[in-house]
Design an enzyme around this catalytic site. Structure first.
Site, PDB file in Angstrom:
ATOM      1  N   GLY A   1       0.989  -1.451  -0.263  1.00 45.29           N
ATOM      2  CA  GLY A   1      -0.060   0.114  -0.155  1.00 45.29           C
ATOM      3  C   GLY A   1       0.794   0.980   0.008  1.00 45.29           C
ATOM      4  O   GLY A   1       2.134   1.613   0.627  1.00 45.29           O
TER       5      GLY A   1
ATOM      6  N   GLY B   1      -7.044   0.664  10.049  1.00 42.84           N
ATOM      7  CA  GLY B   1      -6.327  -0.552  10.364  1.00 42.84           C
ATOM      8  C   GLY B   1      -6.917  -1.918  10.652  1.00 42.84           C
ATOM      9  O   GLY B   1      -7.622  -2.334  11.499  1.00 42.84           O
ATOM     10  N   ARG B   2      -6.812  -2.809  10.034  1.00 38.47           N
ATOM     11  CA  ARG B   2      -7.255  -4.526   9.790  1.00 38.47           C
ATOM     12  C   ARG B   2      -6.996  -4.977  10.974  1.00 38.47           C
ATOM     13  O   ARG B   2      -7.570  -5.740  11.835  1.00 38.47           O
ATOM     14  CB  ARG B   2      -7.054  -4.902   8.764  1.00 38.47           C
ATOM     15  CG  ARG B   2      -7.278  -5.960   8.438  1.00 38.47           C
ATOM     16  CD  ARG B   2      -6.991  -6.483   7.015  1.00 38.47           C
ATOM     17  NE  ARG B   2      -5.556  -6.967   6.926  1.00 38.47           N
ATOM     18  CZ  ARG B   2      -4.982  -5.787   6.167  1.00 38.47           C
ATOM     19  NH1 ARG B   2      -5.054  -5.414   4.920  1.00 38.47           N
ATOM     20  NH2 ARG B   2      -3.412  -6.272   5.782  1.00 38.47           N
TER      21      ARG B   2
ATOM     22  N   GLN C   1      -6.810   8.723   2.998  1.00 41.97           N
ATOM     23  CA  GLN C   1      -6.366   8.216   4.187  1.00 41.97           C
ATOM     24  C   GLN C   1      -4.218   8.307   3.657  1.00 41.97           C
ATOM     25  O   GLN C   1      -3.690   8.639   5.025  1.00 41.97           O
ATOM     26  CB  GLN C   1      -6.017   7.027   5.930  1.00 41.97           C
ATOM     27  CG  GLN C   1      -7.619   7.545   6.796  1.00 41.97           C
ATOM     28  CD  GLN C   1      -7.872   6.635   6.811  1.00 41.97           C
ATOM     29  OE1 GLN C   1      -7.542   6.073   7.938  1.00 41.97           O
ATOM     30  NE2 GLN C   1      -9.223   5.393   6.342  1.00 41.97           N
TER      31      GLN C   1
ATOM     32  N   THR D   1       4.300   2.241   5.874  1.00 38.16           N
ATOM     33  CA  THR D   1       2.700   2.192   5.405  1.00 38.16           C
ATOM     34  C   THR D   1       2.296   3.122   6.382  1.00 38.16           C
ATOM     35  O   THR D   1       2.595   3.622   7.963  1.00 38.16           O
ATOM     36  CB  THR D   1       3.005   0.340   6.160  1.00 38.16           C
ATOM     37  OG1 THR D   1       1.742   1.088   6.593  1.00 38.16           O
ATOM     38  CG2 THR D   1       3.907   0.147   7.635  1.00 38.16           C
ATOM     39  N   ILE D   2       0.812   3.763   6.283  1.00 43.29           N
ATOM     40  CA  ILE D   2       0.235   3.788   7.291  1.00 43.29           C
ATOM     41  C   ILE D   2      -0.800   3.541   8.672  1.00 43.29           C
ATOM     42  O   ILE D   2      -0.582   4.490   9.474  1.00 43.29           O
ATOM     43  CB  ILE D   2      -0.865   4.729   6.952  1.00 43.29           C
ATOM     44  CG1 ILE D   2      -2.163   4.167   5.925  1.00 43.29           C
ATOM     45  CG2 ILE D   2      -0.488   5.650   5.417  1.00 43.29           C
ATOM     46  CD1 ILE D   2      -3.343   4.432   5.527  1.00 43.29           C
ATOM     47  N   ASP D   3      -0.277   2.081   8.477  1.00 46.50           N
ATOM     48  CA  ASP D   3      -0.955   1.851   9.792  1.00 46.50           C
ATOM     49  C   ASP D   3       0.060   1.449  11.080  1.00 46.50           C
ATOM     50  O   ASP D   3      -0.212   1.004  12.371  1.00 46.50           O
ATOM     51  CB  ASP D   3      -1.301   0.457   9.520  1.00 46.50           C
ATOM     52  CG  ASP D   3      -2.354  -0.148   8.440  1.00 46.50           C
ATOM     53  OD1 ASP D   3      -3.386   1.056   9.151  1.00 46.50           O
ATOM     54  OD2 ASP D   3      -2.484  -1.300   7.865  1.00 46.50           O
TER      55      ASP D   3
ATOM     56  N   ARG E   1       1.332  -5.296  -5.056  1.00 43.50           N
ATOM     57  CA  ARG E   1       1.344  -6.810  -4.323  1.00 43.50           C
ATOM     58  C   ARG E   1       1.504  -7.844  -5.278  1.00 43.50           C
ATOM     59  O   ARG E   1       0.559  -7.653  -5.738  1.00 43.50           O
ATOM     60  CB  ARG E   1      -0.095  -6.694  -3.433  1.00 43.50           C
ATOM     61  CG  ARG E   1       0.150  -5.819  -1.834  1.00 43.50           C
ATOM     62  CD  ARG E   1      -0.970  -6.026  -0.986  1.00 43.50           C
ATOM     63  NE  ARG E   1      -1.420  -5.569   0.300  1.00 43.50           N
ATOM     64  CZ  ARG E   1      -1.459  -3.776  -0.144  1.00 43.50           C
ATOM     65  NH1 ARG E   1      -2.487  -3.355  -1.351  1.00 43.50           N
ATOM     66  NH2 ARG E   1      -1.635  -3.516   1.108  1.00 43.50           N
TER      67      ARG E   1
ATOM     68  N   ARG F   1      12.961  10.372  -3.057  1.00 43.49           N
ATOM     69  CA  ARG F   1      14.092  11.383  -3.472  1.00 43.49           C
ATOM     70  C   ARG F   1      15.381  11.436  -2.502  1.00 43.49           C
ATOM     71  O   ARG F   1      16.612  11.873  -2.509  1.00 43.49           O
ATOM     72  CB  ARG F   1      13.594  13.135  -3.041  1.00 43.49           C
ATOM     73  CG  ARG F   1      14.158  14.076  -3.015  1.00 43.49           C
ATOM     74  CD  ARG F   1      13.012  14.977  -2.469  1.00 43.49           C
ATOM     75  NE  ARG F   1      13.930  16.738  -3.369  1.00 43.49           N
ATOM     76  CZ  ARG F   1      15.110  17.114  -1.987  1.00 43.49           C
ATOM     77  NH1 ARG F   1      15.096  16.295  -0.483  1.00 43.49           N
ATOM     78  NH2 ARG F   1      15.394  18.614  -1.243  1.00 43.49           N
TER      79      ARG F   1
ATOM     80  N   HIS G   1      -9.564   5.254   1.316  1.00 42.28           N
ATOM     81  CA  HIS G   1      -8.329   5.492   1.200  1.00 42.28           C
ATOM     82  C   HIS G   1      -7.393   7.034   1.381  1.00 42.28           C
ATOM     83  O   HIS G   1      -7.118   7.433   0.715  1.00 42.28           O
ATOM     84  CB  HIS G   1      -7.566   5.482  -0.739  1.00 42.28           C
ATOM     85  CG  HIS G   1      -7.958   3.203  -1.021  1.00 42.28           C
ATOM     86  ND1 HIS G   1      -8.950   2.538  -0.110  1.00 42.28           N
ATOM     87  CD2 HIS G   1      -6.789   2.506  -1.045  1.00 42.28           C
ATOM     88  CE1 HIS G   1      -8.217   1.663  -0.658  1.00 42.28           C
ATOM     89  NE2 HIS G   1      -6.754   1.293  -0.940  1.00 42.28           N
TER      90      HIS G   1
ATOM     91  N   ASP H   1       4.783  -4.880   5.963  1.00 41.54           N
ATOM     92  CA  ASP H   1       5.042  -6.484   6.994  1.00 41.54           C
ATOM     93  C   ASP H   1       5.535  -7.251   5.425  1.00 41.54           C
ATOM     94  O   ASP H   1       6.304  -8.220   5.165  1.00 41.54           O
ATOM     95  CB  ASP H   1       5.043  -6.778   7.608  1.00 41.54           C
ATOM     96  CG  ASP H   1       2.973  -6.786   7.186  1.00 41.54           C
ATOM     97  OD1 ASP H   1       2.680  -6.379   6.095  1.00 41.54           O
ATOM     98  OD2 ASP H   1       2.190  -7.221   7.952  1.00 41.54           O
ATOM     99  N   GLY H   2       4.614  -7.257   4.075  1.00 42.57           N
ATOM    100  CA  GLY H   2       4.759  -8.076   3.195  1.00 42.57           C
ATOM    101  C   GLY H   2       5.610  -8.023   2.588  1.00 42.57           C
ATOM    102  O   GLY H   2       6.609  -8.970   1.507  1.00 42.57           O
TER     103      GLY H   2
ATOM    104  N   GLU I   1     -11.081  -0.396  11.333  1.00 44.48           N
ATOM    105  CA  GLU I   1     -12.007  -1.243  10.456  1.00 44.48           C
ATOM    106  C   GLU I   1     -11.732  -2.517  10.838  1.00 44.48           C
ATOM    107  O   GLU I   1     -12.476  -3.584  10.587  1.00 44.48           O
ATOM    108  CB  GLU I   1     -10.941  -1.362   8.981  1.00 44.48           C
ATOM    109  CG  GLU I   1     -10.055  -1.487   8.560  1.00 44.48           C
ATOM    110  CD  GLU I   1      -9.227  -1.433   7.579  1.00 44.48           C
ATOM    111  OE1 GLU I   1     -10.398  -1.163   6.284  1.00 44.48           O
ATOM    112  OE2 GLU I   1      -8.278  -0.576   7.576  1.00 44.48           O
TER     113      GLU I   1
ATOM    114  N   ASP J   1       2.391  -0.740  11.660  1.00 41.33           N
ATOM    115  CA  ASP J   1       2.184  -1.855  12.014  1.00 41.33           C
ATOM    116  C   ASP J   1       3.989  -2.969  11.844  1.00 41.33           C
ATOM    117  O   ASP J   1       3.234  -3.975  12.249  1.00 41.33           O
ATOM    118  CB  ASP J   1       1.235  -2.070  12.101  1.00 41.33           C
ATOM    119  CG  ASP J   1       0.981  -2.721   9.837  1.00 41.33           C
ATOM    120  OD1 ASP J   1       2.186  -1.773   9.789  1.00 41.33           O
ATOM    121  OD2 ASP J   1      -0.007  -3.308   9.672  1.00 41.33           O
TER     122      ASP J   1
END
Length: 333
Positions: free
Chosen positions: A21, A181-182, A265, A136-138, A82, A31, A263, A113-114, A233, A140
């Protein structure tokens, strides 16, 4: 860095890519990587569409001129995806062959993480020195206080909530606002504290629908005209629409509305924090590759940029601290 270290640099060409993502700050990291690599006389190849670009050998050589005027832009000029093909042995072998043909000495991946799971496997199989920059925005990824994009995402959420509150106050309504936030409640928790939300529902805590109703009723009796519930979520009670429906079944008189930020976010110009963090991560990645410290992920801990083993970043998802969760409970009491 000392001249002696630079003269001994074995890294002549690096491949960089963004994967998974997209997150605000990815362009700022691209940059910075190009400009810092240029300073150390390292050639940079930017692969498009993440691992797909390495498999298909789709890249451009990037110079300082190519990354001009992208610092403030959201998304990623290298695009992202992905890749299912990279999960296969055949796909990874093809990617390695292309790395060899292009004389790539090291890889820098910007993602979550992926992305890092794939990078870790690729390193074990073929030994190409690799660095991960957490994007990643999460927020995590284990081992770092902040990932690229998290600060911008939570600022975007707070701005949206402030606008939703105007309508809530005007009509005395209950609003459920769903954020990403899965598996992680960082965005929901921070934005709830920053926006003065009435309650927050996150995967890391267990709050029943009855407890939520009790809290709302208590605030209404206290004269609260409207209530905003922030919903990650992935919380155990369901998404915002499911929560609103459960609320209607138990308390049909409570009129509610649902807003899913989705999205929204992910986009937008990166915050000052994310731009600076991107530059610091890039510097640590390039200089650590020169010093042959890999495979690792750049991280920030206690305001210091450090390296952690790549595998450690993906072993488990970090959780918000109990102190922050308690603070949220106190502020919404």
């Amino acid at each position: 860095m000392e001249k002696s270290t630079l003269s001994e640099n074995k890294i002549k060409t690096i491949g960089i890519f963004t994967s998974g993502g997209d997150a605000p700050g990815m362009n700022a990291a691209v940059r910075a990587l190009v400009r810092i690599a240029s300073y150390y006389q390292i050639r940079v190849l930017g692969f498009y569409d993440g691992y797909e670009g390495i498999i298909d050998n789709q890249f451009s050589e990037l110079t300082n001129r190519d990354v001009g005027n992208i610092l403030h832009r959201g998304g990623t000029i290298l695009r992202s995806s992905r890749s299912t093909r990279f999960r296969t042995q055949e796909g990874r072998e093809k990617a390695y062959k292309n790395c060899q043909e292009n004389k790539i000495d090291a890889l820098v991946a910007i993602g979550g993480d992926g992305t890092f799971k794939g990078l870790s496997v690729f390193y074990k199989e073929f030994g190409i020195p690799s660095m991960g920059i957490p994007g990643t925005i999460d927020n995590d990824l284990a081992g770092t206080d902040f990932t690229l994009g998290f600060d911008t995402a939570r600022n975007t959420v707070v701005e949206a909530i402030d606008k939703i509150r105007d309508t809530g106050n005007s009509h005395k309504r209950l609003f459920f606002v769903e954020v990403m936030g899965r598996d992680s409640g960082f965005i929901a928790l921070d934005s709830a504290i920053a926006s003065g939300a009435s309650a927050v529902m996150i995967p890391e805590t267990q709050v029943s629908i009855e407890q939520l109703i009790e809290k709302i009723e208590k605030r209404q009796k206290g004269g609260k005209a409207s209530n905003l519930i922030i919903v990650a979520e992935g919380n155990e009670n369901g998404n915002a629409h499911e929560l609103a429906e459960k609320m209607r079944q138990i308390r049909p008189e409570m009129k509610s509305r649902v807003t899913v930020l989705g999205h929204l976010q992910r986009g937008g110009a990166p915050s000052c924090l994310d731009r600076i963090l991107a530059a610091k991560y890039a510097q640590k990645a390039i200089e650590s590759l020169i010093k042959q410290k890999a495979p690792s992920m750049t991280a920030i801990q206690n305001n210091q940029i450090v390296l952690i083993p790549l595998e450690n970043s993906i072993k488990k998802h970090p959780k918000p601290s109990n102190e922050v969760i308690k603070l949220s409970d106190i502020l919404t009491y």
